[in-house]
Scaffold this active site. Structure first.
Site, short mmCIF file in Angstrom:
data_model
loop_
_atom_site.label_atom_id
_atom_site.label_comp_id
_atom_site.label_asym_id
_atom_site.label_seq_id
_atom_site.Cartn_x
_atom_site.Cartn_y
_atom_site.Cartn_z
N LYS A 136 -35.18 81.81 44.35
CA LYS A 136 -34.13 82.70 44.86
C LYS A 136 -33.72 83.70 43.77
CE LYS A 136 -29.56 82.30 47.09
NZ LYS A 136 -28.54 81.31 47.52
N SER A 217 -27.39 82.02 52.19
CA SER A 217 -27.88 83.14 51.41
C SER A 217 -29.31 82.95 50.89
CB SER A 217 -26.95 83.37 50.20
OG SER A 217 -26.92 82.23 49.35
N GLY A 239 -21.66 77.28 50.71
CA GLY A 239 -21.02 77.01 52.00
C GLY A 239 -22.03 76.75 53.10
N GLY A 240 -23.28 76.46 52.69
CA GLY A 240 -24.35 76.21 53.66
C GLY A 240 -25.60 77.00 53.36
N SER A 241 -25.70 77.58 52.16
CA SER A 241 -26.75 78.55 51.87
C SER A 241 -28.13 77.96 51.61
CB SER A 241 -26.34 79.42 50.67
OG SER A 241 -25.26 80.25 51.01
#
Length: 530
Positions: A136, A217, A239-241
């Site tokens: 990433k 993300s 938050g869930g990326s």
């Protein structure tokens, strides 16, 4: 505790006694279904069984990390052949996906040649010897442009790798390039665009349907792994990326327990108010690879001071016949689509075949409270924490989503109100842990629906980073609990649906054991049409 129990919707699907479980076993119902075991509070011998595993395709670009590493060690294929195959796959699909935004192919080829030379001498570089990966773009990578999706770093070439990247490369991994992320991993680039995007590299697309979102993300990571352009990637989850893109791209991923992995070298790194919310996590096509990859990256680096040196538990020693399972197919906060609800119910039925107890139970009021606290903490200082991030990066120009927040800061709350919110957050985390003490694992949606349209239009709620669909993942960032995702179904038009498996703190072994069992029932990752 009684009041807490009254605040949740609770329904027992089936409570299995040990006798009933053994009766099922003797009848042959579990011939392929049970994992190895740690019996609850028992000194009895481990109950070890094998169950069905997803078949791996013959093509090297779709095999597991575990299989590729073994094939290279056994000289069935060279590291150079593997790296060249993955590079070719990226070149075949990336022009459509826009998932890999910066490549280092030449370096990877040279490293693969050196890796093959070492194998010829009988030397293995590590557990990932010769395995191709992408990273990433929010992680710093030595010698490769690392932007975090923000224009202030568009020409930034780090002199060293982020800690987790360095550990993967030291284990023999071959980095092929960087994958797309929103600005600072938190804010989308273009208002109304529902997918990973930024003003530097544009929009990433889902390999199952190019009109659909990758989520974010870690959206570029999810897309390229699903499409066979990388054996694995490493995302980050605030938050869930990690979990959201794993779900919508049909792969496996895990957010480990908070502060298990160092954040050193990430554009939003350690320290600050939201320190414990963020964790790096691996994303791969197969659950077993998450178990291989996470401990390689874990442990203190003596820079990120929050990291705890916890041992890595063996998921193959978890006895799922002893697990108490809670599940909720919807939480009453997000508008959850029927296919997602049905997929979670199907996963619960699969667990009902093997687990000690399976109960429908959702701490809805606690989730609502936690979500409200989180939202108020994020916006309570008038986005000054985000402004400081832009200043550190040297960004004077932002994507529209970020600019909208910084220019319309909203009301700033008092210090007294802010410290009260922090106290409320800790109290809520304690209440959540008390609720979870009744269970070993939670099964629930990862997202409220399969991948949505990229061209979906502006959602006013998103300005507060408070999309209701993320209410399935964000609470477990705030609580710090580990959560894995595995594909368990699909929508009518073939879009993947991943189920989230959440375990108690430091019990990634339980999350992975359940995810592995569900993968064996569903088949897990399926090749996209691209």
């Amino acid at each position: 505790m009684e009041n807490l129990k009254k605040s949740v919707a609770k329904k027992v699907i089936k409570g299995h006694s040990r006798r009933a479980f053994m009766g099922k076993l003797s009848a042959g119902a579990l011939a392929t279904a049970c994992l190895p075991a740690i019996a609850r509070g028992s000194s009895k011998p481990l109950l070890i069984r094998e169950f069905g595993k997803p078949a791996e395709p013959s093509e090297i670009q779709y095999k597991s990390v575990t299989a590729i590493a073994e094939m290279i060690r056994e000289k069935e294929v060279s590291a150079l052949e593997v790296v060249q195959t993955y590079i070719a796959r990226i070149e075949d699909v990336n022009y459509q996906l826009n998932a890999v935004v910066m490549e280092c192919f030449d370096r990877a080829i040279e490293e693969a040649k050196k890796a093959d030379n070492e194998i010829s001498k009988g030397n293995v570089l590590g557990k990932l010897h010769g395995v191709p990966l992408t990273i990433k773009d929010s992680f710093m990578t030595e010698g490769v442009v690392s932007t975090g999706g923000t224009i202030g770093k568009m020409n930034f070439v780090p002199e060293e790798d982020a800690t987790v990247v360095a550990r993967l490369r030291n284990a023999g991994g071959m980095m092929l390039g960087k994958t797309n992320t929103p600005e600072f991993t938190l804010i989308g680039g273009v208002l109304g665009v529902n997918s990973t995007n930024n003003i530097l590299y544009g929009i990433s697309k889902n390999p199952y349907d190019l009109n659909k979102t990758t989520s974010g993300s870690s959206g570029g990571a999810g897309a390229i792994v699903a499409a066979g352009g990388a054996a694995f990637d490493v995302g980050t989850d605030w938050g869930g990326s990690v979990r959201g893109p794993s779900c919508t791209n049909g792969i496996a991923g895990i957010k480990p327990t908070s502060v298990r992995l160092p954040r050193t070298g990430h554009i939003v790194d350690y320290g600050g108010l939201f320190d414990s919310w963020q964790q790096p996590g691996p994303m791969a096509r197969y659950v077993k690879d998450l178990d291989l990859l996470t401990p390689i990256m874990a442990g203190p680096d003596f820079k990120d001071a929050a990291v705890v040196p916890m041992p890595w538990p063996d998921y193959q020693k978890v006895d799922i016949s002893q697990l108490r399972v809670a599940f909720f197919p919807e939480n009453g906060i997000a508008n959850t689509d029927p296919a997602t609800i049905e997929t979670v119910r199907k996963a619960a039925k699969w667990m009902d075949e093997v687990a000690l107890d399976v109960t429908e139970d959702c701490p809805r009021e606690l989730l609502v409270e936690l979500g409200t606290i989180r939202r108020e903490l994020i916006i309570g200082d008038g986005w000054q924490w985000l402004k400081r991030a832009t200043e550190r990066a040297g960004s004077k120009t932002y994507g529209a989503s970020l600019r909208e927040r910084l220019e319309n800061q909203g009301a700033v709350i008092s210090t007294a109100e802010y410290t009260k919110l922090l106290e409320m957050q800790d109290a809520n985390r304690s209440k959540m842990l008390q609720w979870f003490s009744q269970y070993d694992v939670i099964i629930c949606p990862t997202t409220s629906s399969p991948a949505g349209d990229i061209n979906s239009g502006y959602n006013e709620e998103s300005r507060y980073m408070d999309n209701p669909g993320e209410s399935y993942t964000k609470p477990f960032n705030t609580c710090g609990w580990p959560g894995a995702v595995v594909r368990c179904g699909q929508s009518a038009d073939g879009l993947p649906i991943g189920v989230q498996v959440v375990a108690q703190p430091w019990r990634e072994d339980v999350a992975l054991a359940v995810a592995s069992y569900l993968e064996s029932k569903s088949g897990g990752w399926k090749r996209p049409p691209i």
